[in-house]
Design a protein around this motif. Structure first.
Motif, PDB file in Angstrom:
ATOM      1  N   LYS A  83      -6.079   6.468   1.951  1.00 55.16           N
ATOM      2  CA  LYS A  83      -5.678   7.167   0.697  1.00 55.16           C
ATOM      3  C   LYS A  83      -5.265   8.560   1.197  1.00 55.16           C
ATOM      4  O   LYS A  83      -5.686   9.000   2.131  1.00 55.16           O
ATOM      5  CB  LYS A  83      -6.837   7.186  -0.341  1.00 55.16           C
ATOM      6  CG  LYS A  83      -8.035   7.820   0.168  1.00 55.16           C
ATOM      7  CD  LYS A  83      -9.226   7.552  -0.655  1.00 55.16           C
ATOM      8  CE  LYS A  83     -10.618   8.099  -0.046  1.00 55.16           C
ATOM      9  NZ  LYS A  83     -11.767   7.794  -1.074  1.00 55.16           N
ATOM     10  N   ILE A  84      -4.706   9.060   0.090  1.00 59.59           N
ATOM     11  CA  ILE A  84      -4.501  10.847   0.408  1.00 59.59           C
ATOM     12  C   ILE A  84      -5.008  11.378  -0.489  1.00 59.59           C
ATOM     13  O   ILE A  84      -4.849  11.311  -1.869  1.00 59.59           O
ATOM     14  CB  ILE A  84      -2.728  10.953   0.037  1.00 59.59           C
ATOM     15  CG1 ILE A  84      -2.286   9.844   1.204  1.00 59.59           C
ATOM     16  CG2 ILE A  84      -2.301  12.463   0.527  1.00 59.59           C
ATOM     17  CD1 ILE A  84      -0.643  10.049   1.261  1.00 59.59           C
ATOM     18  N   GLU A  85      -5.749  12.534  -0.092  1.00 58.34           N
ATOM     19  CA  GLU A  85      -6.496  13.504  -0.638  1.00 58.34           C
ATOM     20  C   GLU A  85      -6.343  14.905  -0.506  1.00 58.34           C
ATOM     21  O   GLU A  85      -6.452  15.195   0.706  1.00 58.34           O
ATOM     22  CB  GLU A  85      -7.897  13.381  -0.975  1.00 58.34           C
ATOM     23  CG  GLU A  85      -8.380  11.823  -1.734  1.00 58.34           C
ATOM     24  CD  GLU A  85      -9.840  11.750  -1.718  1.00 58.34           C
ATOM     25  OE1 GLU A  85     -10.608  12.622  -1.316  1.00 58.34           O
ATOM     26  OE2 GLU A  85     -10.422  10.890  -2.233  1.00 58.34           O
ATOM     27  N   ASN A  86      -5.670  15.744  -1.530  1.00 60.79           N
ATOM     28  CA  ASN A  86      -5.238  17.128  -1.310  1.00 60.79           C
ATOM     29  C   ASN A  86      -4.602  17.409   0.151  1.00 60.79           C
ATOM     30  O   ASN A  86      -4.706  17.934   1.259  1.00 60.79           O
ATOM     31  CB  ASN A  86      -6.556  17.954  -0.680  1.00 60.79           C
ATOM     32  CG  ASN A  86      -7.531  18.027  -2.063  1.00 60.79           C
ATOM     33  OD1 ASN A  86      -7.137  18.105  -3.104  1.00 60.79           O
ATOM     34  ND2 ASN A  86      -8.717  17.917  -1.782  1.00 60.79           N
ATOM     35  N   SER A  87      -3.539  16.409   0.152  1.00 60.42           N
ATOM     36  CA  SER A  87      -2.555  16.295   1.154  1.00 60.42           C
ATOM     37  C   SER A  87      -2.941  15.948   2.574  1.00 60.42           C
ATOM     38  O   SER A  87      -2.516  16.298   3.558  1.00 60.42           O
ATOM     39  CB  SER A  87      -1.676  17.745   1.289  1.00 60.42           C
ATOM     40  OG  SER A  87      -1.028  17.911   0.253  1.00 60.42           O
TER      41      SER A  87
ATOM     42  N   ARG B 112       2.633  -7.190  -3.430  1.00 60.48           N
ATOM     43  CA  ARG B 112       3.492  -6.847  -4.677  1.00 60.48           C
ATOM     44  C   ARG B 112       4.496  -7.743  -4.942  1.00 60.48           C
ATOM     45  O   ARG B 112       5.123  -8.182  -4.052  1.00 60.48           O
ATOM     46  CB  ARG B 112       3.943  -5.248  -4.777  1.00 60.48           C
ATOM     47  CG  ARG B 112       4.552  -5.094  -5.978  1.00 60.48           C
ATOM     48  CD  ARG B 112       4.917  -3.474  -6.169  1.00 60.48           C
ATOM     49  NE  ARG B 112       3.662  -2.837  -6.057  1.00 60.48           N
ATOM     50  CZ  ARG B 112       3.690  -1.318  -6.278  1.00 60.48           C
ATOM     51  NH1 ARG B 112       4.999  -0.803  -6.889  1.00 60.48           N
ATOM     52  NH2 ARG B 112       2.752  -0.656  -6.463  1.00 60.48           N
ATOM     53  N   ILE B 113       4.622  -8.242  -6.054  1.00 58.62           N
ATOM     54  CA  ILE B 113       5.715  -9.455  -6.412  1.00 58.62           C
ATOM     55  C   ILE B 113       6.875  -8.541  -7.016  1.00 58.62           C
ATOM     56  O   ILE B 113       6.807  -7.839  -7.831  1.00 58.62           O
ATOM     57  CB  ILE B 113       5.121 -10.433  -7.331  1.00 58.62           C
ATOM     58  CG1 ILE B 113       3.868 -11.158  -6.945  1.00 58.62           C
ATOM     59  CG2 ILE B 113       6.123 -11.453  -7.790  1.00 58.62           C
ATOM     60  CD1 ILE B 113       3.964 -11.839  -5.468  1.00 58.62           C
ATOM     61  N   ALA B 114       8.058  -9.080  -6.492  1.00 54.25           N
ATOM     62  CA  ALA B 114       9.434  -8.245  -7.126  1.00 54.25           C
ATOM     63  C   ALA B 114       9.635  -8.783  -8.520  1.00 54.25           C
ATOM     64  O   ALA B 114       9.758 -10.221  -8.636  1.00 54.25           O
ATOM     65  CB  ALA B 114      10.344  -8.656  -6.198  1.00 54.25           C
ATOM     66  N   ALA B 115       9.955  -7.787  -9.263  1.00 58.46           N
ATOM     67  CA  ALA B 115      10.104  -7.981 -10.937  1.00 58.46           C
ATOM     68  C   ALA B 115      11.706  -8.143 -10.982  1.00 58.46           C
ATOM     69  O   ALA B 115      12.478  -7.975  -9.789  1.00 58.46           O
ATOM     70  CB  ALA B 115       9.863  -7.068 -11.622  1.00 58.46           C
ATOM     71  N   MET B 116      12.023  -8.766 -11.696  1.00 57.42           N
ATOM     72  CA  MET B 116      13.444  -9.092 -12.121  1.00 57.42           C
ATOM     73  C   MET B 116      14.378  -7.664 -12.012  1.00 57.42           C
ATOM     74  O   MET B 116      15.565  -7.784 -11.487  1.00 57.42           O
ATOM     75  CB  MET B 116      13.755  -9.576 -13.458  1.00 57.42           C
ATOM     76  CG  MET B 116      15.275 -10.169 -13.569  1.00 57.42           C
ATOM     77  SD  MET B 116      16.164 -10.940 -12.221  1.00 57.42           S
ATOM     78  CE  MET B 116      15.120 -12.603 -12.855  1.00 57.42           C
TER      79      MET B 116
ATOM     80  N   ARG C  16       0.890  -1.138  -0.121  1.00 55.62           N
ATOM     81  CA  ARG C  16      -0.073   0.022  -0.055  1.00 55.62           C
ATOM     82  C   ARG C  16       0.863   1.332  -0.188  1.00 55.62           C
ATOM     83  O   ARG C  16       0.548   2.179  -0.662  1.00 55.62           O
ATOM     84  CB  ARG C  16      -0.877   0.173   1.054  1.00 55.62           C
ATOM     85  CG  ARG C  16      -1.721   0.849   1.214  1.00 55.62           C
ATOM     86  CD  ARG C  16      -2.912   1.018  -0.053  1.00 55.62           C
ATOM     87  NE  ARG C  16      -3.820   2.271  -0.234  1.00 55.62           N
ATOM     88  CZ  ARG C  16      -3.982   2.908  -1.430  1.00 55.62           C
ATOM     89  NH1 ARG C  16      -3.414   2.388  -2.467  1.00 55.62           N
ATOM     90  NH2 ARG C  16      -4.746   3.831  -1.425  1.00 55.62           N
ATOM     91  N   ALA C  17       1.870   1.302   0.821  1.00 53.46           N
ATOM     92  CA  ALA C  17       2.809   2.405   0.830  1.00 53.46           C
ATOM     93  C   ALA C  17       3.354   2.558  -0.720  1.00 53.46           C
ATOM     94  O   ALA C  17       3.434   3.816  -1.196  1.00 53.46           O
ATOM     95  CB  ALA C  17       4.087   2.025   1.769  1.00 53.46           C
ATOM     96  N   LEU C  18       3.711   1.627  -1.276  1.00 56.81           N
ATOM     97  CA  LEU C  18       4.253   1.843  -2.656  1.00 56.81           C
ATOM     98  C   LEU C  18       3.003   2.136  -3.726  1.00 56.81           C
ATOM     99  O   LEU C  18       3.183   3.191  -4.707  1.00 56.81           O
ATOM    100  CB  LEU C  18       4.974   0.423  -3.264  1.00 56.81           C
ATOM    101  CG  LEU C  18       6.029  -0.002  -2.444  1.00 56.81           C
ATOM    102  CD1 LEU C  18       6.554  -1.374  -2.730  1.00 56.81           C
ATOM    103  CD2 LEU C  18       7.309   1.012  -2.720  1.00 56.81           C
ATOM    104  N   GLU C  19       1.881   1.677  -3.490  1.00 58.88           N
ATOM    105  CA  GLU C  19       0.901   2.269  -4.316  1.00 58.88           C
ATOM    106  C   GLU C  19       0.824   3.673  -4.149  1.00 58.88           C
ATOM    107  O   GLU C  19       0.398   4.484  -5.134  1.00 58.88           O
ATOM    108  CB  GLU C  19      -0.345   1.541  -3.862  1.00 58.88           C
ATOM    109  CG  GLU C  19      -0.591   0.158  -4.569  1.00 58.88           C
ATOM    110  CD  GLU C  19      -1.569  -0.903  -3.731  1.00 58.88           C
ATOM    111  OE1 GLU C  19      -1.579  -2.042  -4.438  1.00 58.88           O
ATOM    112  OE2 GLU C  19      -2.189  -0.319  -2.773  1.00 58.88           O
ATOM    113  N   LEU C  20       0.596   4.173  -2.902  1.00 58.88           N
ATOM    114  CA  LEU C  20       0.494   5.671  -2.503  1.00 58.88           C
ATOM    115  C   LEU C  20       1.843   6.567  -3.082  1.00 58.88           C
ATOM    116  O   LEU C  20       1.488   7.444  -3.803  1.00 58.88           O
ATOM    117  CB  LEU C  20       0.567   5.939  -1.134  1.00 58.88           C
ATOM    118  CG  LEU C  20      -0.627   5.354  -0.280  1.00 58.88           C
ATOM    119  CD1 LEU C  20      -0.482   5.463   1.240  1.00 58.88           C
ATOM    120  CD2 LEU C  20      -2.005   6.139  -0.792  1.00 58.88           C
TER     121      LEU C  20
END
Length: 249
Positions: free
Chosen positions: A148-152, A186-190, A45-49
């Motif tokens: 989620k983050i909206e308008n800081s 999330r799955i790590a890509a090469m 979730r942190a990476l999605e944000l």
């Protein structure tokens, strides 16, 4: 804005647990170690944000309290997408000790959002996130299922008895996340795996803390009783067993 994700290094859930020294110490031989599942969802979730260009998030860091043997797990977090990592070079003795060490990390690096999984899959204590917030003197929100983050401004959904609660919280804060925070880890890509080799892991020494926990011994669960098969044409026998042996009716 910076996010810190606290991660635990736990045995894979398929591990057959064994103990040494008269059931006082875990036998770590042959164990496959993984990122605690709840922490892995927090990281996702942190990476999605961060990936959302409308958010002002420049950095996602992972922190772990553990010895050098945990670094492969930390590298996996870096391969998934974390920018850097901090490892407190100490055996994670108990939840209080872990919370105190991570609090010191936050004090020295000033993160805006700290994410913790609701529990670890080994000890299932569910206490590090709350204690961490108390050490820091900042708000903590438990049972977070959406963020989620909206308008800081951070908007959080948390589960309560009979429904959900929608709230906002000022920075900095600790979010203790549970089911729903991310759909799948999330799955790590090469490319991520290759980049993880060069990402920094900062190793710091622990601060002195009090010990409030003493391990007397571990106890394995009792083995399951042998399974009994009942002829489908003999329902009376099944009822007798449920009533007189299992005592469930």
């Amino acid at each position: 804005m910076k996010i810190l994700v606290c991660i635990s290094n736990v045995p894979d859930t398929t591990t057959k647990v064994k103990f040494l020294d008269n059931l006082t110490r875990l036998d770590i031989g042959g164990i496959q170690w993984v990122i605690n599942p709840w922490d892995e969802l927090s990281l996702t979730r942190a990476l999605e944000l961060k990936d959302d260009s409308t958010n002002d998030i420049q950095q996602v860091t992972v922190a772990h309290v553990g010895l050098v043997g945990a670094e492969p797990t930390i590298r996996k977090a870096l391969a998934i997408g974390a920018d850097d990592a901090i490892r407190v070079n100490a055996d994670p003795y108990d939840a209080y000790f872990v919370a105190a060490q991570i609090a010191e990390v936050v004090k020295n690096n000033l993160f805006d959002i700290i994410l913790c999984g609701i529990e670890s899959s080994d000890y299932n204590g569910s206490t590090v996130g709350g204690m961490l917030a108390e050490f820091l003197g900042i708000p903590s929100i438990s049972a977070v299922s959406s963020m989620k983050i909206e308008n800081s401004q951070v908007i959080i959904d948390r589960e309560i008895d009979g429904g959900k609660e929608l709230l906002t919280v000022p920075f900095p804060f600790v979010a203790i996340v549970q089911k729903g925070i991310a759909k799948e880890p999330r799955i790590a890509a090469m490319r991520g795996i290759m980049m993880a080799r060069t990402k920094p892991i900062k190793v710091i020494e622990p601060i002195a803390t009090e010990n409030f926990t003493k391990v007397i011994k571990f106890e394995l669960p009792k083995p399951h009783a042998a399974c009994k098969f009942i002829d489908p044409e003999q329902p009376k026998q099944l009822l007798e067993l449920l009533q007189n042996e299992a005592k469930v009716i």
